[in-house]
Design a protein around this motif. Sequence first.
Motif, mmCIF file in Angstrom:
data_model
loop_
_atom_site.group_PDB
_atom_site.id
_atom_site.type_symbol
_atom_site.label_atom_id
_atom_site.label_comp_id
_atom_site.label_asym_id
_atom_site.label_seq_id
_atom_site.Cartn_x
_atom_site.Cartn_y
_atom_site.Cartn_z
ATOM 1 N N LYS A 1 40.816 40.725 40.183
ATOM 2 C CA LYS A 1 39.834 39.661 40.065
ATOM 3 C C LYS A 1 40.586 38.330 39.921
ATOM 4 O O LYS A 1 40.946 37.916 38.820
ATOM 5 C CB LYS A 1 38.911 39.914 38.880
ATOM 6 N N ARG A 2 40.797 37.680 41.051
ATOM 7 C CA ARG A 2 41.611 36.470 41.087
ATOM 8 C C ARG A 2 41.053 35.386 40.162
ATOM 9 O O ARG A 2 41.797 34.743 39.416
ATOM 10 C CB ARG A 2 41.702 35.938 42.516
ATOM 11 N N THR B 1 43.178 39.920 45.974
ATOM 12 C CA THR B 1 41.729 40.135 45.918
ATOM 13 C C THR B 1 41.341 41.432 46.598
ATOM 14 O O THR B 1 40.537 42.218 46.072
ATOM 15 C CB THR B 1 40.997 38.954 46.584
ATOM 16 N N THR C 1 44.903 36.300 48.581
ATOM 17 C CA THR C 1 43.996 37.087 49.423
ATOM 18 C C THR C 1 44.289 38.569 49.307
ATOM 19 O O THR C 1 43.379 39.395 49.140
ATOM 20 C CB THR C 1 44.116 36.647 50.894
#
Length: 324
Positions: free
Chosen positions: A209-210, A204, A201
């Motif tokens: 850009k996970r 991000t 989290t």
Amino acid sequence: MSEMTRQQIGGLLARQGILVAFALFMIGFALANQRFIDPDNILGVIRSSAILGVMALGVTFVVISGNLDLSVGSMMSFSTIVVLDLHDKIGPALAIPAMFAMTLCLGAFIGFLVGYLKLNSLIVTLGMLSAIHGLTLTYSGGKNMDIADKEGTWFSIFGQGEALGIPVPILLFAALAAVLGIALAKTPFGRKVYAVGGNGTAATFSGIKRARVVFSCYVLSALCVAIAGLIQASRSLGSQNTVGQGMELEVLAAVILGGASLLGGSGTIFKTVIGVLILGFIQNGLLLVGLQFYVQYVVTWVIIILAVWLDIAAKRGKLWSPIA
């Protein structure tokens, strides 16, 4: 011994437990059988561990990113069967890139499901384990694969060749470990992998850009599997269609044994290599001291428990729970 000294020793063992365990295993087996430290035996163990090791390098990225990959065993079977089949049909020069392309497509599909669709990696890769196994059996028609002209092909160099007296599989394993070790420790991509695995989290919100990082990790894992399949196929120039069955657990054991946390965010390529070598030398040492091969399964289970224990101990800084 003072409480502070005890805590310092406990903290050291928790952080470097894998290296201490490796040294103890080597010393113990060397005392039990002098053949264990014979240079030819050591080289042989490393060579036989190269396939597992190459696969473990890619899975290290996946685990550090906070995910799992249980499909690597069946994917390795697929890669091996495909390159052997295509060898006689279109020649090794075209068979190798074709196999790599197919394997990378499988890795990309898994990466899409886990990274972009955000499906649970355990469920996805467990399902893909069965799906790819079925794909392999369908492709091969349930038959094993062999190269027709084993004497007249240069394809064997990847599994049987030597350079400067060192087997090619070891050189490939070492080169890949060096490249991926640098990529993980020194590049922006490596830092993103740690960030995504440590706190997805937060990563991000910081602009990472996970989904792309997770996708890339699975593609990288597939690339390593393809290299492992290439080595396996060229080592014997033939293979059963279940050659990689069960290897996913050995790979995961090596990665976790090397200190990569199942929760993500921690681990190194160097320690994964040590984890791979520990598994290889334990299996070799048990055989040299006269124990049956099935004892290896029990020992592997004990090693996994030990690795998880050290992983938890590293996080709290103590080998023992303060509650206990």
